[in-house]
Design a protein around this motif. Structure first.
Motif, PDB file in Angstrom:
ATOM      1  N   THR A  31      65.585  90.010  74.844  1.00 32.43           N
ATOM      2  CA  THR A  31      65.892  89.499  76.178  1.00 32.43           C
ATOM      3  C   THR A  31      65.822  90.619  77.212  1.00 32.43           C
ATOM      4  OG1 THR A  31      67.351  87.849  75.200  1.00 32.43           O
ATOM      5  CG2 THR A  31      67.600  88.272  77.550  1.00 32.43           C
ATOM      6  N   VAL A  32      66.383  91.766  76.883  1.00 35.89           N
ATOM      7  CA  VAL A  32      66.347  92.910  77.805  1.00 35.89           C
ATOM      8  C   VAL A  32      64.906  93.355  78.033  1.00 35.89           C
ATOM      9  CG1 VAL A  32      66.987  95.344  78.036  1.00 35.89           C
ATOM     10  CG2 VAL A  32      68.672  93.690  77.284  1.00 35.89           C
ATOM     11  N   SER A  34      62.114  91.590  77.821  1.00 33.77           N
ATOM     12  CA  SER A  34      61.380  90.645  78.665  1.00 33.77           C
ATOM     13  C   SER A  34      61.842  90.734  80.118  1.00 33.77           C
ATOM     14  CB  SER A  34      61.516  89.220  78.139  1.00 33.77           C
ATOM     15  OG  SER A  34      62.847  88.792  78.226  1.00 33.77           O
ATOM     16  N   SER A  35      63.120  90.996  80.343  1.00 32.08           N
ATOM     17  CA  SER A  35      63.619  91.150  81.713  1.00 32.08           C
ATOM     18  C   SER A  35      63.017  92.376  82.377  1.00 32.08           C
ATOM     19  CB  SER A  35      65.143  91.274  81.702  1.00 32.08           C
ATOM     20  OG  SER A  35      65.741  90.116  81.204  1.00 32.08           O
ATOM     21  N   ILE A  36      62.916  93.454  81.650  1.00 32.91           N
ATOM     22  CA  ILE A  36      62.321  94.682  82.202  1.00 32.91           C
ATOM     23  C   ILE A  36      60.855  94.455  82.519  1.00 32.91           C
ATOM     24  CG2 ILE A  36      61.655  97.047  81.600  1.00 32.91           C
ATOM     25  CD1 ILE A  36      64.339  97.254  80.126  1.00 32.91           C
ATOM     26  N   ARG A  38      59.467  91.632  83.352  1.00 36.11           N
ATOM     27  CA  ARG A  38      59.382  90.778  84.543  1.00 36.11           C
ATOM     28  C   ARG A  38      59.677  91.580  85.807  1.00 36.11           C
ATOM     29  NH1 ARG A  38      62.470  86.836  81.615  1.00 36.11           N
ATOM     30  NH2 ARG A  38      64.215  87.428  82.919  1.00 36.11           N
ATOM     31  N   LEU A  39      60.555  92.566  85.727  1.00 33.17           N
ATOM     32  CA  LEU A  39      60.854  93.385  86.893  1.00 33.17           C
ATOM     33  C   LEU A  39      59.688  94.302  87.246  1.00 33.17           C
ATOM     34  CD1 LEU A  39      64.521  94.517  86.242  1.00 33.17           C
ATOM     35  CD2 LEU A  39      63.721  93.043  88.073  1.00 33.17           C
TER      36      LEU A  39
END
Length: 49
Positions: A31-32, A34-36, A38-39
């Motif tokens: 999850t972390v 994929s968030s990075i 996307r950022l």
């Protein structure tokens, strides 16, 4: 067979807990990650413009 049972009785519970925690941490790390990712996309667009 006795050696195996002795090893399991000594290390079975810690191994089980370790595997469970590693499984949970792996989900959170995905999850972390994929968030990075996307950022990073908006930052790249902002830098190019």
């Amino acid at each position: 067979m006795d050696v195996f049972m002795q090893l399991w009785s000594e290390f079975g519970f810690p191994m089980t807990v370790t595997l469970y925690l590693l499984y949970r941490i792996e989900k959170k790390l995905d999850t972390v990650n994929s968030s990075i990712q996307r950022l990073n996309i908006p930052l790249q667009k902002r830098h190019v413009s």
